[in-house]
Scaffold this motif. Structure first.
Motif, PDB file in Angstrom:
ATOM      1  N   ARG A 137       0.877  -1.303  -0.158  1.00 34.99           N
ATOM      2  CA  ARG A 137       0.056   0.071  -0.022  1.00 34.99           C
ATOM      3  C   ARG A 137       1.033   1.104  -0.093  1.00 34.99           C
ATOM      4  NH1 ARG A 137      -2.650  -3.695  -1.356  1.00 34.99           N
ATOM      5  NH2 ARG A 137      -4.572  -4.223  -0.338  1.00 34.99           N
ATOM      6  N   THR A 138       0.519   1.978  -0.942  1.00 35.80           N
ATOM      7  CA  THR A 138       1.204   3.265  -0.816  1.00 35.80           C
ATOM      8  C   THR A 138       0.092   4.576  -0.774  1.00 35.80           C
ATOM      9  OG1 THR A 138       2.888   2.753  -2.320  1.00 35.80           O
ATOM     10  CG2 THR A 138       2.421   5.122  -2.379  1.00 35.80           C
ATOM     11  N   LEU A 139       0.324   5.338   0.513  1.00 29.77           N
ATOM     12  CA  LEU A 139      -0.663   6.731   0.701  1.00 29.77           C
ATOM     13  C   LEU A 139       0.125   7.887   0.381  1.00 29.77           C
ATOM     14  CD1 LEU A 139      -1.925   5.651   4.310  1.00 29.77           C
ATOM     15  CD2 LEU A 139      -3.102   5.043   1.878  1.00 29.77           C
ATOM     16  N   VAL A 140      -0.504   8.958  -0.359  1.00 31.11           N
ATOM     17  CA  VAL A 140      -0.055  10.189  -0.600  1.00 31.11           C
ATOM     18  C   VAL A 140      -1.064  10.715   0.352  1.00 31.11           C
ATOM     19  CG1 VAL A 140       0.021  12.145  -1.803  1.00 31.11           C
ATOM     20  CG2 VAL A 140       0.759   9.917  -2.766  1.00 31.11           C
ATOM     21  N   VAL A 141      -0.721  11.401   1.475  1.00 30.44           N
ATOM     22  CA  VAL A 141      -1.324  12.071   2.306  1.00 30.44           C
ATOM     23  C   VAL A 141      -1.232  13.729   2.518  1.00 30.44           C
ATOM     24  CG1 VAL A 141      -1.745  10.149   3.928  1.00 30.44           C
ATOM     25  CG2 VAL A 141       0.056  11.742   4.572  1.00 30.44           C
ATOM     26  N   VAL A 142      -1.879  14.222   2.793  1.00 25.23           N
ATOM     27  CA  VAL A 142      -1.849  16.039   2.832  1.00 25.23           C
ATOM     28  C   VAL A 142      -2.506  16.635   4.065  1.00 25.23           C
ATOM     29  CG1 VAL A 142      -1.726  16.282   0.442  1.00 25.23           C
ATOM     30  CG2 VAL A 142      -3.926  16.377   1.330  1.00 25.23           C
ATOM     31  N   ARG A 143      -1.928  17.473   4.484  1.00 28.02           N
ATOM     32  CA  ARG A 143      -2.580  18.399   5.916  1.00 28.02           C
ATOM     33  C   ARG A 143      -3.466  19.174   5.423  1.00 28.02           C
ATOM     34  NH1 ARG A 143       0.639  19.031  10.493  1.00 28.02           N
ATOM     35  NH2 ARG A 143       2.497  19.264   9.102  1.00 28.02           N
ATOM     36  N   SER A 144      -4.542  18.919   6.243  1.00 24.21           N
ATOM     37  CA  SER A 144      -5.749  19.778   6.002  1.00 24.21           C
ATOM     38  C   SER A 144      -6.188  20.650   7.100  1.00 24.21           C
ATOM     39  CB  SER A 144      -6.981  18.997   5.690  1.00 24.21           C
ATOM     40  OG  SER A 144      -7.527  18.362   7.002  1.00 24.21           O
ATOM     41  N   PRO A 145      -7.063  21.729   7.272  1.00 29.15           N
ATOM     42  CA  PRO A 145      -7.097  22.319   8.692  1.00 29.15           C
ATOM     43  C   PRO A 145      -7.588  21.312   9.664  1.00 29.15           C
ATOM     44  CG  PRO A 145      -7.872  23.532   6.608  1.00 29.15           C
ATOM     45  CD  PRO A 145      -7.543  22.166   6.205  1.00 29.15           C
TER      46      PRO A 145
END
Length: 162
Positions: A137-145
């Motif tokens: 598994r590969t996740l690209v995660v981004v920070r949100s508010p």
């Protein structure tokens, strides 16, 4: 005038020096990495429990997913399309599980790696292994508010070579 300058200098020198320690860039990166790891654990726990709402809370509204074989080869774009397909996946797991309540399966991530791409983005890779296959598994995660969200999930499976 001279005595006033001396008085001000004495007054200022007698005040305690206040400094605020700034965390090092290394400490900030470690905290961000730990934050991403906590997010990943929460994501996997919601999958183990087949809690579709908590699971979907981990995805950005415009996320995309590539599911592993034998799932359809198409990319699923947007939270609604992803939710619809995972609802089928969750139902299938629930039917095949011996468990009658959560957790329905156990997914300890192996070889977990987190690479901070920036302060607001990370690449997460891990494997989930059972007797028949290794699920990569590969996740690209981004920070949100509201915290970290999955922008993209890429899933593939390979057979265990014994």
């Amino acid at each position: 005038m001279k005595s006033m300058i001396v008085a001000v200098a004495i007054a200022l020198s007698s005040q305690p020096c206040i400094t605020t320690a700034q965390p090092s860039p290394h400490a900030i990166a470690d905290e961000q990495r730990q934050s991403v790891q906590r997010f990943t654990s929460r994501f996997l726990k919601s999958f183990e429990d087949l809690d579709l709402d908590a699971f979907m809370d981990c995805f950005a509204p415009d996320a995309s997913v590539f599911f592993p074989i034998p799932e359809p080869p198409d990319r699923f774009d947007g939270k609604e399309a992803i939710r619809e397909h995972f609802a089928l996946v969750f139902s299938s797991i629930r039917k095949s599980s011996d468990a009658k309540k959560p957790p329905y399966h156990h997914l300890p991530p192996e070889r977990l790696a987190i690479v901070m791409l920036s302060e607001n983005a990370a690449l997460v890779t891990f494997e989930l292994e059972n007797k028949e296959r290794i699920a990569r598994r590969t996740l690209v995660v981004v920070r949100s508010p509201n915290g970290w969200l999955i922008k993209h999930l890429h899933a593939s499976n390979t057979q265990v070579q014994r």
